[in-house]
Design a protein around this motif. Structure first.
Motif, mmCIF file in Angstrom:
data_model
loop_
_atom_site.group_PDB
_atom_site.id
_atom_site.type_symbol
_atom_site.label_atom_id
_atom_site.label_comp_id
_atom_site.label_asym_id
_atom_site.label_seq_id
_atom_site.Cartn_x
_atom_site.Cartn_y
_atom_site.Cartn_z
ATOM 1 N N ASP A 14 0.831 -1.210 0.000
ATOM 2 C CA ASP A 14 0.000 0.000 0.000
ATOM 3 C C ASP A 14 0.867 1.262 0.000
ATOM 4 O OD1 ASP A 14 -2.249 -1.557 0.064
ATOM 5 O OD2 ASP A 14 -2.936 -0.863 2.041
ATOM 6 N N PRO A 15 0.292 2.369 -0.456
ATOM 7 C CA PRO A 15 1.021 3.634 -0.369
ATOM 8 C C PRO A 15 1.190 4.057 1.084
ATOM 9 C CG PRO A 15 -1.178 3.979 -1.293
ATOM 10 C CD PRO A 15 -1.005 2.508 -1.089
ATOM 11 N N PRO A 16 2.147 4.916 1.368
ATOM 12 C CA PRO A 16 2.319 5.408 2.738
ATOM 13 C C PRO A 16 1.032 6.046 3.261
ATOM 14 C CG PRO A 16 4.202 6.018 1.404
ATOM 15 C CD PRO A 16 3.170 5.452 0.464
ATOM 16 N N ARG A 17 0.816 5.915 4.558
ATOM 17 C CA ARG A 17 -0.357 6.510 5.202
ATOM 18 C C ARG A 17 -0.108 7.972 5.561
ATOM 19 N NH1 ARG A 17 -0.243 1.319 8.495
ATOM 20 N NH2 ARG A 17 -1.765 -0.028 7.475
ATOM 21 N N GLY A 18 1.156 8.354 5.617
ATOM 22 C CA GLY A 18 1.502 9.712 6.024
ATOM 23 C C GLY A 18 2.295 10.446 4.960
ATOM 24 N N VAL A 19 2.704 11.635 5.327
ATOM 25 C CA VAL A 19 3.417 12.515 4.406
ATOM 26 C C VAL A 19 4.838 12.013 4.163
ATOM 27 C CG1 VAL A 19 4.245 14.876 4.064
ATOM 28 C CG2 VAL A 19 2.040 14.465 5.177
ATOM 29 N N VAL A 20 5.188 11.927 2.896
ATOM 30 C CA VAL A 20 6.533 11.536 2.469
ATOM 31 C C VAL A 20 7.323 12.820 2.214
ATOM 32 C CG1 VAL A 20 7.841 10.374 0.643
ATOM 33 C CG2 VAL A 20 5.660 9.408 1.425
ATOM 34 N N PRO A 21 8.567 12.905 2.687
ATOM 35 C CA PRO A 21 9.367 14.105 2.420
ATOM 36 C C PRO A 21 9.513 14.358 0.919
ATOM 37 C CG PRO A 21 10.455 12.699 4.035
ATOM 38 C CD PRO A 21 9.303 11.921 3.478
ATOM 39 N N PRO A 22 9.541 15.618 0.514
ATOM 40 C CA PRO A 22 9.629 15.948 -0.908
ATOM 41 C C PRO A 22 10.777 15.239 -1.637
ATOM 42 C CG PRO A 22 9.253 17.935 0.374
ATOM 43 C CD PRO A 22 9.458 16.809 1.359
ATOM 44 N N LYS A 23 11.894 15.094 -0.973
ATOM 45 C CA LYS A 23 13.061 14.447 -1.584
ATOM 46 C C LYS A 23 12.744 13.033 -2.075
ATOM 47 C CE LYS A 23 17.697 12.898 -0.225
ATOM 48 N NZ LYS A 23 18.707 12.949 0.834
ATOM 49 N N TYR A 24 11.792 12.373 -1.432
ATOM 50 C CA TYR A 24 11.496 10.975 -1.747
ATOM 51 C C TYR A 24 10.203 10.777 -2.537
ATOM 52 C CZ TYR A 24 15.323 10.062 1.395
ATOM 53 O OH TYR A 24 16.570 10.039 1.975
ATOM 54 N N ARG A 25 9.451 11.849 -2.737
ATOM 55 C CA ARG A 25 8.230 11.734 -3.544
ATOM 56 C C ARG A 25 8.638 11.422 -4.980
ATOM 57 N NH1 ARG A 25 5.745 17.170 -1.119
ATOM 58 N NH2 ARG A 25 5.534 16.414 1.015
ATOM 59 N N GLY A 26 7.913 10.524 -5.595
ATOM 60 C CA GLY A 26 8.241 10.157 -6.969
ATOM 61 C C GLY A 26 9.370 9.150 -7.083
ATOM 62 N N THR A 27 9.862 8.657 -5.933
ATOM 63 C CA THR A 27 10.875 7.596 -5.938
ATOM 64 C C THR A 27 10.220 6.345 -5.356
ATOM 65 O OG1 THR A 27 11.749 7.876 -3.687
ATOM 66 C CG2 THR A 27 12.660 9.340 -5.408
ATOM 67 N N PRO A 28 10.797 5.180 -5.574
ATOM 68 C CA PRO A 28 10.229 3.971 -4.972
ATOM 69 C C PRO A 28 10.098 4.061 -3.449
ATOM 70 C CG PRO A 28 11.749 3.355 -6.698
ATOM 71 C CD PRO A 28 11.882 4.856 -6.507
ATOM 72 N N ILE A 29 10.984 4.794 -2.791
ATOM 73 C CA ILE A 29 10.929 4.908 -1.329
ATOM 74 C C ILE A 29 9.622 5.544 -0.886
ATOM 75 C CG2 ILE A 29 11.988 6.043 0.682
ATOM 76 C CD1 ILE A 29 14.705 5.643 -0.744
ATOM 77 N N GLY A 30 9.111 6.475 -1.658
ATOM 78 C CA GLY A 30 7.887 7.165 -1.299
ATOM 79 C C GLY A 30 6.623 6.543 -1.850
ATOM 80 N N GLU A 31 6.734 5.420 -2.568
ATOM 81 C CA GLU A 31 5.560 4.839 -3.222
ATOM 82 C C GLU A 31 4.812 3.808 -2.389
ATOM 83 O OE1 GLU A 31 6.895 3.405 -7.007
ATOM 84 O OE2 GLU A 31 7.209 5.437 -7.783
ATOM 85 N N THR A 32 5.532 3.034 -1.578
ATOM 86 C CA THR A 32 4.859 1.994 -0.785
ATOM 87 C C THR A 32 5.410 1.964 0.633
ATOM 88 O OG1 THR A 32 6.399 0.185 -1.281
ATOM 89 C CG2 THR A 32 4.554 0.526 -2.838
ATOM 90 N N GLN A 33 4.578 1.434 1.528
ATOM 91 C CA GLN A 33 5.010 1.263 2.908
ATOM 92 C C GLN A 33 6.189 0.295 2.993
ATOM 93 O OE1 GLN A 33 1.659 0.330 5.536
ATOM 94 N NE2 GLN A 33 0.316 1.499 4.165
ATOM 95 N N GLY A 34 6.161 -0.734 2.184
ATOM 96 C CA GLY A 34 7.229 -1.730 2.216
ATOM 97 C C GLY A 34 8.583 -1.156 1.848
ATOM 98 N N VAL A 35 8.621 -0.340 0.800
ATOM 99 C CA VAL A 35 9.908 0.241 0.404
ATOM 100 C C VAL A 35 10.334 1.309 1.414
ATOM 101 C CG1 VAL A 35 11.216 1.387 -1.430
ATOM 102 C CG2 VAL A 35 9.533 -0.360 -2.017
ATOM 103 N N ALA A 36 9.372 2.029 1.983
ATOM 104 C CA ALA A 36 9.707 2.990 3.041
ATOM 105 C C ALA A 36 10.359 2.274 4.224
ATOM 106 C CB ALA A 36 8.467 3.754 3.484
ATOM 107 N N LEU A 37 9.827 1.106 4.586
ATOM 108 C CA LEU A 37 10.425 0.331 5.678
ATOM 109 C C LEU A 37 11.797 -0.205 5.290
ATOM 110 C CD1 LEU A 37 7.307 -1.552 7.046
ATOM 111 C CD2 LEU A 37 8.587 0.300 8.167
ATOM 112 N N GLN A 38 11.952 -0.584 4.036
ATOM 113 C CA GLN A 38 13.268 -1.043 3.590
ATOM 114 C C GLN A 38 14.274 0.098 3.665
ATOM 115 O OE1 GLN A 38 13.989 -4.189 3.182
ATOM 116 N NE2 GLN A 38 16.123 -3.596 2.962
#
Length: 164
Positions: free
Chosen positions: A105-129
Motif C-alpha cells: 500500500d502507499p504510505p499513510r503519512g506525508v513523504v518528504p519531498p526528496k522521496y516523492r516520486g521515488t520507490p521509497i515514497g511509493e509503498t510502505q514496504g519500500v519505506a520500511l526497507q
C-alpha cells in the motif's frame, strides 16, 4: 519475500550491535567526535537512527504526526544508558508500526519531498526497507567511528575499553 519477522530480526541485529557499541564506549567516548571534518559522535549517530525509525515508521508508514528536528539529532549528547533505553522503546513502537504495515500500500503519512516520486515514497514496504538501509549504513558508520575513537585514545596513551 521478506516476512515481518525476518525484517524485524534484521532490524534487531542492527540495533543490538549499536547498543553494544554504545555500551562498550561508555559515557565519555560516546559523546566524542572523531578528528574529521563533519564527523558525528556515536551518540549522535544512534540518535539520528532513532529519528529515522520514528519518522519513517511513525509518520510515513503508520500515518502519525511526528515532529522531528533532524539537525538536532546530530548535536545530541548524553549518557549511554538512557539512550539504550530509548533505543529499546523506539524499537518497540517501530515493531508495532511494522506489524500494522501493508507493504504494497502507499504510505499513510506525508513523504518528504526528496522521496516523492521515488520507490521509497511509493509503498510502505519500500519505506520500511529505507529504514533498514539507514540502520545498516549507520551501524557500519558507528563501528568505524568507534574504531577511530579507540585508536585516538590509544595514541594519546590511554587504554581502549574492552568491546566484547
Amino acid at each position: 519475500m521478506l516476512t515481518t519477522d525476518g525484517y524485524l530480526y534484521l532490524v534487531d541485529r542492527a540495533l543490538d550491535g549499536m547498543a553494544a557499541t554504545l555500551t562498550g564506549l561508555g559515557d565519555e567516548l560516546v559523546n566524542t567526535r572523531p578528528d574529521l571534518p563533519g564527523a558525528n559522535s556515536p551518540y549522535a549517530i544512534v540518535t539520528h537512527c532513532l529519528g529515522v525509525m520514528t519518522f519513517w515508521g511513525g509518520q510515513v508508514v503508520a500515518g502519525r504526526a511526528v515532529e522531528r528536528d533532524r539537525e538536532a539529532e546530530f548535536e545530541a549528547t548524553g549518557p549511554v544508558e538512557p539512550l539504550v533505553e530509548r533505543l529499546r522503546a523506539v524499537r518497540k513502537q517501530f515493531g508495532a508500526d511494522v506489524e500494522a504495515a501493508v507493504p504494497a500500500d502507499p504510505p499513510r503519512g506525508v513523504v518528504p519531498p526528496k522521496y516523492r516520486g521515488t520507490p521509497i515514497g511509493e509503498t510502505q514496504g519500500v519505506a520500511l526497507q529505507h529504514v533498514y538501509e539507514e540502520l545498516a549504513q549507520h551501524r557500519g558508520h558507528l563501528d568505524v567511528t568507534r574504531d577511530l575513537l579507540l585508536a585516538r585514545r590509544v595514541e594519546d596513551g590511554g587504554a581502549a575499553p574492552s568491546l566484547q
